[in-house]
Design an enzyme around this catalytic site. Structure first.
Site, PDB file in Angstrom:
ATOM      1  N   GLY A 281       0.802  -1.271   0.065  1.00  0.00           N
ATOM      2  CA  GLY A 281      -0.176   0.058   0.014  1.00  0.00           C
ATOM      3  C   GLY A 281       0.981   1.321  -0.072  1.00  0.00           C
ATOM      4  O   GLY A 281       1.906   1.048   0.226  1.00  0.00           O
ATOM      5  N   PRO A 282       0.286   2.411  -0.295  1.00  0.00           N
ATOM      6  CA  PRO A 282       0.951   3.733  -0.522  1.00  0.00           C
ATOM      7  C   PRO A 282       1.652   3.879   1.207  1.00  0.00           C
ATOM      8  O   PRO A 282       1.099   3.530   2.170  1.00  0.00           O
ATOM      9  CB  PRO A 282      -0.262   4.692  -0.628  1.00  0.00           C
ATOM     10  CG  PRO A 282      -1.311   3.824  -0.879  1.00  0.00           C
ATOM     11  CD  PRO A 282      -1.180   2.559  -0.312  1.00  0.00           C
TER      12      PRO A 282
ATOM     13  N   HIS B 230      -8.738  36.609  -9.885  1.00  0.00           N
ATOM     14  CA  HIS B 230      -8.425  35.096 -10.521  1.00  0.00           C
ATOM     15  C   HIS B 230      -9.279  34.207  -9.484  1.00  0.00           C
ATOM     16  O   HIS B 230      -9.726  33.274 -10.297  1.00  0.00           O
ATOM     17  CB  HIS B 230      -6.918  35.303 -10.254  1.00  0.00           C
ATOM     18  CG  HIS B 230      -6.437  33.725 -10.654  1.00  0.00           C
ATOM     19  ND1 HIS B 230      -5.761  33.651 -11.768  1.00  0.00           N
ATOM     20  CD2 HIS B 230      -6.285  32.752  -9.989  1.00  0.00           C
ATOM     21  CE1 HIS B 230      -5.244  32.238 -11.984  1.00  0.00           C
ATOM     22  NE2 HIS B 230      -5.706  31.658 -11.017  1.00  0.00           N
ATOM     23  N   GLU B 231      -9.285  34.330  -8.440  1.00  0.00           N
ATOM     24  CA  GLU B 231      -9.746  33.152  -7.451  1.00  0.00           C
ATOM     25  C   GLU B 231     -11.451  33.342  -7.458  1.00  0.00           C
ATOM     26  O   GLU B 231     -11.925  32.258  -7.544  1.00  0.00           O
ATOM     27  CB  GLU B 231      -9.531  33.423  -6.034  1.00  0.00           C
ATOM     28  CG  GLU B 231      -7.856  33.192  -5.774  1.00  0.00           C
ATOM     29  CD  GLU B 231      -7.503  31.948  -6.212  1.00  0.00           C
ATOM     30  OE1 GLU B 231      -8.021  30.918  -6.231  1.00  0.00           O
ATOM     31  OE2 GLU B 231      -6.136  31.962  -6.566  1.00  0.00           O
TER      32      GLU B 231
ATOM     33  N   THR C 213      -0.258   4.427   5.251  1.00  0.00           N
ATOM     34  CA  THR C 213      -1.629   3.712   5.180  1.00  0.00           C
ATOM     35  C   THR C 213      -1.812   2.558   6.528  1.00  0.00           C
ATOM     36  O   THR C 213      -2.743   2.110   6.479  1.00  0.00           O
ATOM     37  CB  THR C 213      -1.838   2.982   3.861  1.00  0.00           C
ATOM     38  OG1 THR C 213      -1.020   2.123   3.643  1.00  0.00           O
ATOM     39  CG2 THR C 213      -2.484   3.944   2.809  1.00  0.00           C
TER      40      THR C 213
ATOM     41  N   LYS D 176       0.640  -0.044   7.529  1.00  0.00           N
ATOM     42  CA  LYS D 176       1.298  -1.290   7.462  1.00  0.00           C
ATOM     43  C   LYS D 176       1.901  -1.864   8.684  1.00  0.00           C
ATOM     44  O   LYS D 176       1.654  -2.976   9.046  1.00  0.00           O
ATOM     45  CB  LYS D 176       2.084  -1.386   6.082  1.00  0.00           C
ATOM     46  CG  LYS D 176       1.344  -1.163   4.940  1.00  0.00           C
ATOM     47  CD  LYS D 176       2.186  -1.215   3.713  1.00  0.00           C
ATOM     48  CE  LYS D 176       3.449  -0.047   3.491  1.00  0.00           C
ATOM     49  NZ  LYS D 176       2.827   1.058   3.241  1.00  0.00           N
ATOM     50  N   THR D 177       2.897  -0.896   9.029  1.00  0.00           N
ATOM     51  CA  THR D 177       3.492  -1.263  10.173  1.00  0.00           C
ATOM     52  C   THR D 177       2.679  -1.421  11.480  1.00  0.00           C
ATOM     53  O   THR D 177       2.752  -2.218  12.148  1.00  0.00           O
ATOM     54  CB  THR D 177       4.877  -0.203  10.556  1.00  0.00           C
ATOM     55  OG1 THR D 177       5.368   0.030   9.402  1.00  0.00           O
ATOM     56  CG2 THR D 177       5.457  -0.357  11.751  1.00  0.00           C
TER      57      THR D 177
ATOM     58  N   HIS E  87     -12.305  31.415 -10.742  1.00  0.00           N
ATOM     59  CA  HIS E  87     -12.467  29.759 -10.548  1.00  0.00           C
ATOM     60  C   HIS E  87     -13.611  29.647  -9.663  1.00  0.00           C
ATOM     61  O   HIS E  87     -14.571  28.486 -10.030  1.00  0.00           O
ATOM     62  CB  HIS E  87     -11.114  29.267  -9.449  1.00  0.00           C
ATOM     63  CG  HIS E  87     -10.027  29.468 -10.022  1.00  0.00           C
ATOM     64  ND1 HIS E  87      -9.571  28.454 -11.446  1.00  0.00           N
ATOM     65  CD2 HIS E  87      -8.753  29.822  -9.693  1.00  0.00           C
ATOM     66  CE1 HIS E  87      -8.422  28.689 -11.690  1.00  0.00           C
ATOM     67  NE2 HIS E  87      -7.727  29.248 -10.502  1.00  0.00           N
TER      68      HIS E  87
END
Length: 620
Positions: free
Chosen positions: A207-208, A429-430, A211, A213-214, A433
């Site tokens: 996995g990434p 600009h914002e 996430t 694992k340990t 969007h």
């Protein structure tokens, strides 16, 4: 105090004592050497009636007591060793009558004084001997350390008092179910053995980064209540040949002695890379280590309850022999959690932390798509730090919301000085969007608009979905292209000029349009084909290289299709900005006044024409 410290203290103490003894002996010798009397001078003093008595302290040393009126002074002298003192005095003219009038005493030698005097002279010799012994012991210890290179460096954790259990792991329910069978086997192995079942010898957690694992492997050990050996893959390999294989043997020997137990190898790709990939395909040290690991995992001695759990985010580079059944039988994938998993992870990390009643973890979970467990833990920690900085006693929703932006974009840069004209350009600009996104039904809902810079960005428009999405439709992607270019369209409309502020927007748009054409088959002209073979890091989201497998004519078609998608999106953005010019001015003016606008405030200024929205988060 450990043995190494005590040895060092002993050496330093011995050095100080020896130096002190040498100084003392030197001073004593110097004091003895100050103006010594010769035998001829002693004889003249006796002849002159200046000597009251003479004390013979040893065969060669004498002490002469001189009389000066009513005072007595003791002076030292030395006689020759081959004759007696009386004979020497007679040779210098002292008469027997003068010797008879003298009081000559013989001092008995002191046993302790001789011992002390000898010890003072022997201390330097003893010091040199002790120093040589210490150097020898250090050399011997270095040899022992050299011999210990082949010993395993795994850290062992007892399973009697577990610190991590499955209750501490959230957002990975399927992975916990897979590993629950491992726990059950370690607790009740006969239940499986009597049915002829063979428990998986190895479990590969894929996995990434971040996430869990340990954490999940520690939870397996805590649930089973067995010893847990933890080691990194890079700790096997050293510069000395054969050390890695020796460490693997030692690790498995320790594990067998503590059976049943779990061996956890973190980042196994450091030692488990595919063989033959070394310089010139040589059989290097890493490959010897891998070969030994393969033998230990599926050798002749297979009746041990030792289970290996390994973690990696690069399963594509592991050796096929390591992944075959009988070694790593199971592969458990830990993906980034969904919205429910993120909420469960947040609840785990806020335990023991004071939360305000208005803190909505579900809202935070919806606003953090793509966050892994480590990201969420960092988010909660950042929120706690912000609360402490504001002298608050608990963590509130504003701190959690700001922590999201801080983790993703970095801290606010309010101290940066910009001109009023640049501030006005950033505001429009914002606002561009936000206006374009709000005017398209398939676009994401606007969560926040701010002209306060974060990181390298002068301003940020934050889009937050109401639910996670796995699939992206073509209409959704085209809408994303349009509102990504809304800032550039607003600049062109209001100022009749364009700036470099849209550079990141253009980069995202170009990359997305090219992916639509070459990877997703969303071009009517080029059809449902994939163009170019890419080699990517699966769980790291990075492209290594691309192999071109199409002609120059197809490359020109791809360029035309990409340009067409971007140009159509820009036309749509300009049309919407012109259509909602009034709302654009209102939002930009509000941004110049308060700098930041929330979703509720924005929808009051410009209600969504198509009602409530949901989508995939983006930053513009």
């Amino acid at each position: 105090m450990n043995s190494r410290s005590s040895q060092s203290f002993f050496v330093y103490f011995l050095l100080l004592v020896a130096i002190g003894a040498m100084i003392f002996v030197g001073l004593r010798d110097n004091s003895n050497a100050v103006k010594p009397l010769t035998i001829s001078e002693v004889a003249r003093m006796i002849q002159g009636g200046q000597v009251a008595r003479i004390i013979i302290e040893s065969d060669d040393t004498i002490r002469v007591v001189k009389v000066n009126g009513s005072e007595e002074t003791a002076l030292e002298s030395r006689k020759e060793s081959d004759t007696t003192l009386i004979e020497q005095l007679r040779d210098y003219g002292v008469t027997p009558e003068q010797l008879a009038d003298m009081n000559i005493e013989v001092s008995a030698p002191s046993v302790w004084g001789g011992v002390l005097s000898g010890a003072l002279y022997l201390l330097p010799v003893l010091f040199m001997g002790g120093l040589l012994w210490f150097i020898f012991r250090q050399a011997q210890g270095s040899n022992n350390a050299a011999m210990s290179f082949g010993k395993s460096r795994a850290r062992m954790f007892s399973g009697e008092h577990p610190t991590v259990t499955f209750a501490d792991v959230a957002g990975a329910d399927e992975a916990k179910q897979e590993l629950a069978e491992i726990v059950e086997f370690l607790k009740e192995p006969q239940k499986f053995i009597q049915l002829g079942a063979r428990i998986p010898k190895g479990v590969l957690l894929v996995g990434p980064p971040g996430t869990g694992k340990t954490l999940l492997s520690k939870a397996v050990s805590g649930e089973a209540g067995v010893p847990f050996f933890s080691i990194s893959g890079s700790e096997f390999v050293e510069m000395f040949v054969g050390v890695g294989a020796s460490r693997v043997r030692d690790l498995f020997d320790q594990a067998k002695r503590h059976s049943p137990c779990i061996i956890f190898v973190d980042e196994i790709d450091a030692v488990g890379r595919q063989r033959g990939a070394g310089l010139g395909g040589s059989h290097d040290e890493r490959e010897q280590t891998l070969n030994q690991m393969l033998v230990e995992m599926d050798g002749f001695d297979t009746d041990t309850n030792v289970i290996i759990i390994a973690a990696t985010n690069r399963p594509d580079i592991l050796d096929p022999a390591l992944l075959r059944p009988g070694r790593f039988d199971r592969r458990v994938t830990l993906d980034r959690p969904d919205v429910k998993g993120r909420e469960a992870i947040l609840k785990v990390h806020v335990k023991g932390k004071p939360l305000e009643p208005n803190a909505d973890l579900a809202s935070v979970a919806r606003g953090t798509p793509g966050f892994a467990g480590a990201d969420l833990e960092n988010l909660v920690n950042e929120a706690a730090i912000l609360s402490a900085r504001r002298n608050k006693k608990s963590i509130g929703q504003p701190e959690l919301e700001e922590a999201i932006e801080r983790v993703v974009m970095g801290p606010e840069r309010k101290s940066r000085l910009i001109s009023d004209e640049e501030k006005r350009i950033i505001a429009y600009h914002e606002a561009g969007h936000a206006i374009v996104a709000n005017a398209i039904a398939e676009a994401d809902p606007v969560q926040k608009v701010t002209i306060v810079g974060r990181g390298q960005a002068g301003g940020v428009t934050w889009f937050r979905p109401d639910e996670d999405r796995i699939l992206m439709s073509r209409k959704k992607l085209i809408a994303t292209l349009a509102y990504a270019l809304g800032g550039r369209a607003a600049e062109e409309l209001i100022f009749d000029d364009i700036t470099s502020g849209a550079s990141n927007d253009i980069e995202q748009v170009t990359r997305m349009a090219r992916a639509m054409v070459t990877r997703l088959g969303m071009s009517a002209e080029l059809g449902t084909l994939v163009y170019g073979q890419k080699e990517e890091l699966i769980f790291l989201g990075r492209e290594i290289s691309e192999q071109r497998d199409y002609s120059e004519a197809v490359a020109e078609q791809i360029d035309r299709e990409v340009r067409k998608l971007v140009e159509d999106a820009y036309k749509q953005a300009r049309a919407l900005v012109k259509k909602y010019r009034k709302q654009l001015d209102i939002v930009a003016k509000k941004l110049l006044e308060v700098e930041s606008i929330t979703r509720e405030e924005f929808e009051q200024l410009f209600p969504p024409p198509f009602g409530k929205k949901s989508g995939t988060p983006q930053l513009m």
